[in-house]
Motif scaffolding. Structure first.
Motif, PDB file in Angstrom:
ATOM      1  N   SER A   1       0.829  -1.216   0.000  1.00  0.00           N
ATOM      2  CA  SER A   1       0.000   0.000   0.000  1.00  0.00           C
ATOM      3  C   SER A   1       0.860   1.262   0.000  1.00  0.00           C
ATOM      4  O   SER A   1       0.581   2.210  -0.730  1.00  0.00           O
ATOM      5  N   SER A   2       1.919   1.279   0.813  1.00  0.00           N
ATOM      6  CA  SER A   2       2.769   2.468   0.833  1.00  0.00           C
ATOM      7  C   SER A   2       3.588   2.569  -0.451  1.00  0.00           C
ATOM      8  O   SER A   2       3.914   3.669  -0.898  1.00  0.00           O
ATOM      9  N   LEU A   3       3.912   1.438  -1.075  1.00  0.00           N
ATOM     10  CA  LEU A   3       4.605   1.477  -2.368  1.00  0.00           C
ATOM     11  C   LEU A   3       3.714   2.111  -3.439  1.00  0.00           C
ATOM     12  O   LEU A   3       4.167   2.936  -4.227  1.00  0.00           O
ATOM     13  N   ILE A   4       2.456   1.713  -3.465  1.00  0.00           N
ATOM     14  CA  ILE A   4       1.527   2.232  -4.474  1.00  0.00           C
ATOM     15  C   ILE A   4       1.362   3.737  -4.330  1.00  0.00           C
ATOM     16  O   ILE A   4       1.216   4.452  -5.320  1.00  0.00           O
ATOM     17  N   ASP A   5       1.434   4.245  -3.117  1.00  0.00           N
ATOM     18  CA  ASP A   5       1.341   5.691  -2.893  1.00  0.00           C
ATOM     19  C   ASP A   5       2.511   6.440  -3.524  1.00  0.00           C
ATOM     20  O   ASP A   5       2.466   7.668  -3.643  1.00  0.00           O
ATOM     21  N   MET A   6       3.545   5.722  -3.917  1.00  0.00           N
ATOM     22  CA  MET A   6       4.727   6.361  -4.500  1.00  0.00           C
ATOM     23  C   MET A   6       4.613   6.511  -6.029  1.00  0.00           C
ATOM     24  O   MET A   6       5.518   7.023  -6.670  1.00  0.00           O
ATOM     25  N   TYR A   7       3.501   6.044  -6.583  1.00  0.00           N
ATOM     26  CA  TYR A   7       3.267   6.116  -8.028  1.00  0.00           C
ATOM     27  C   TYR A   7       2.185   7.145  -8.349  1.00  0.00           C
ATOM     28  O   TYR A   7       1.230   7.311  -7.591  1.00  0.00           O
ATOM     29  N   GLU A   8       2.314   7.797  -9.518  1.00  0.00           N
ATOM     30  CA  GLU A   8       1.229   8.637 -10.005  1.00  0.00           C
ATOM     31  C   GLU A   8       0.092   7.738 -10.454  1.00  0.00           C
ATOM     32  O   GLU A   8       0.306   6.570 -10.816  1.00  0.00           O
ATOM     33  N   THR A   9      -1.107   8.271 -10.456  1.00  0.00           N
ATOM     34  CA  THR A   9      -2.301   7.503 -10.797  1.00  0.00           C
ATOM     35  C   THR A   9      -2.202   6.826 -12.159  1.00  0.00           C
ATOM     36  O   THR A   9      -2.632   5.687 -12.322  1.00  0.00           O
ATOM     37  N   ASP A  10      -1.624   7.510 -13.137  1.00  0.00           N
ATOM     38  CA  ASP A  10      -1.550   6.956 -14.493  1.00  0.00           C
ATOM     39  C   ASP A  10      -0.162   6.410 -14.818  1.00  0.00           C
ATOM     40  O   ASP A  10       0.231   6.327 -15.980  1.00  0.00           O
ATOM     41  N   ALA A  11       0.571   6.000 -13.799  1.00  0.00           N
ATOM     42  CA  ALA A  11       1.931   5.482 -13.984  1.00  0.00           C
ATOM     43  C   ALA A  11       1.920   4.167 -14.752  1.00  0.00           C
ATOM     44  O   ALA A  11       0.887   3.483 -14.848  1.00  0.00           O
ATOM     45  N   CYS A  12       3.099   3.822 -15.288  1.00  0.00           N
ATOM     46  CA  CYS A  12       3.246   2.510 -15.913  1.00  0.00           C
ATOM     47  C   CYS A  12       4.487   1.817 -15.338  1.00  0.00           C
ATOM     48  O   CYS A  12       5.412   2.461 -14.836  1.00  0.00           O
ATOM     49  N   PHE A  13       4.460   0.491 -15.391  1.00  0.00           N
ATOM     50  CA  PHE A  13       5.500  -0.356 -14.793  1.00  0.00           C
ATOM     51  C   PHE A  13       5.823  -1.467 -15.782  1.00  0.00           C
ATOM     52  O   PHE A  13       4.924  -2.172 -16.248  1.00  0.00           O
ATOM     53  N   GLN A  14       7.094  -1.607 -16.115  1.00  0.00           N
ATOM     54  CA  GLN A  14       7.502  -2.686 -17.009  1.00  0.00           C
ATOM     55  C   GLN A  14       7.802  -3.920 -16.167  1.00  0.00           C
ATOM     56  O   GLN A  14       8.826  -3.999 -15.500  1.00  0.00           O
ATOM     57  N   VAL A  15       6.868  -4.871 -16.195  1.00  0.00           N
ATOM     58  CA  VAL A  15       6.973  -6.085 -15.392  1.00  0.00           C
ATOM     59  C   VAL A  15       8.174  -6.916 -15.823  1.00  0.00           C
ATOM     60  O   VAL A  15       8.915  -7.436 -14.997  1.00  0.00           O
ATOM     61  N   GLN A  16       8.334  -7.043 -17.123  1.00  0.00           N
ATOM     62  CA  GLN A  16       9.486  -7.708 -17.727  1.00  0.00           C
ATOM     63  C   GLN A  16       9.666  -7.099 -19.105  1.00  0.00           C
ATOM     64  O   GLN A  16       8.749  -6.427 -19.592  1.00  0.00           O
ATOM     65  N   PRO A  17      10.815  -7.284 -19.724  1.00  0.00           N
ATOM     66  CA  PRO A  17      11.004  -6.669 -21.041  1.00  0.00           C
ATOM     67  C   PRO A  17       9.852  -7.016 -21.992  1.00  0.00           C
ATOM     68  O   PRO A  17       9.487  -8.177 -22.150  1.00  0.00           O
ATOM     69  N   GLY A  18       9.250  -5.974 -22.543  1.00  0.00           N
ATOM     70  CA  GLY A  18       8.143  -6.157 -23.480  1.00  0.00           C
ATOM     71  C   GLY A  18       6.765  -6.237 -22.848  1.00  0.00           C
ATOM     72  O   GLY A  18       5.763  -6.311 -23.540  1.00  0.00           O
ATOM     73  N   GLN A  19       6.674  -6.220 -21.520  1.00  0.00           N
ATOM     74  CA  GLN A  19       5.372  -6.309 -20.852  1.00  0.00           C
ATOM     75  C   GLN A  19       5.205  -5.136 -19.893  1.00  0.00           C
ATOM     76  O   GLN A  19       5.799  -5.117 -18.817  1.00  0.00           O
ATOM     77  N   VAL A  20       4.389  -4.168 -20.314  1.00  0.00           N
ATOM     78  CA  VAL A  20       4.141  -2.963 -19.520  1.00  0.00           C
ATOM     79  C   VAL A  20       2.711  -2.993 -19.008  1.00  0.00           C
ATOM     80  O   VAL A  20       1.776  -3.291 -19.761  1.00  0.00           O
TER      81      VAL A  20
END
Length: 123
Positions: free
Chosen positions: A21-40
Motif C-alpha cells: 500500500s505504501s509502495l503504491i502511494d509512491m506512483y502517479e495515478t496513471d503510472a506505468c510499470f515494465q513487469v518484464q522486457p516487453g510487458q508494460v
C-alpha cells in the motif's frame, strides 16, 4: 524535502517491509510499470498486482542509484538493483538489473513515479 535518490531509498525500505500500500502511494495515478522486457502494465491496480508478485517471493531488494538527471520537476534515475527471494518452485531466486525510472515532483514537493522500468534499456 526528499531528493530523488532519497525517494528511491525509501522505496526499497517499503518494498523490503512488504508494504504494498505504501509502495503504491509512491506512483502517479496513471503510472506505468515494465513487469518484464516487453510487458508494460498501466494503472495503480495493475502495478499493485505486479509488485505483490515480487513481494510474495519473500525476498529482499537492494538498490544503488548510479545517476540522477533532473530538469525542473522531472527526474530520470538510473539504478542497479538485486532481488533475492524464493521462486514459486521453492528454490532460491536472484534477479538483477539496471533500472531507468522517471519521477515527477508534485506541487507539495514530494516525488512520485511516472515510469518504472526495472529493466533499463531492455525494453
Amino acid at each position: 524535502m526528499m531528493t530523488p535518490k532519497e525517494f528511491l531509498k525509501s522505496y526499497v525500505e517499503k518494498f523490503n517491509a512488504k508494504n504494498v500500500s505504501s509502495l503504491i502511494d509512491m506512483y502517479e495515478t496513471d503510472a506505468c510499470f515494465q513487469v518484464q522486457p516487453g510487458q508494460v502494465v498501466k494503472g495503480l491496480e495493475n502495478i499493485r498486482q505486479s509488485l505483490q508478485g515480487f513481494i510474495d517471493m519473500n525476498g529482499n531488494l537492494q538498490s544503488n542509484v548510479k545517476g540522477v538527471i533532473q530538469a525542473s520537476n522531472l527526474a530520470l534515475v538510473n539504478t542497479e538493483w538485486l532481488f533475492s527471494g524464493t521462486g514459486p518452485d521453492g528454490k532460491s531466486l536472484n534477479i538483477d538489473g539496471k533500472a531507468t525510472d522517471v519521477l515527477r515532483q508534485q506541487s507539495d514537493g514530494t516525488w512520485r513515479i511516472v515510469i518504472d522500468n526495472p529493466w533499463g534499456s531492455s525494453i
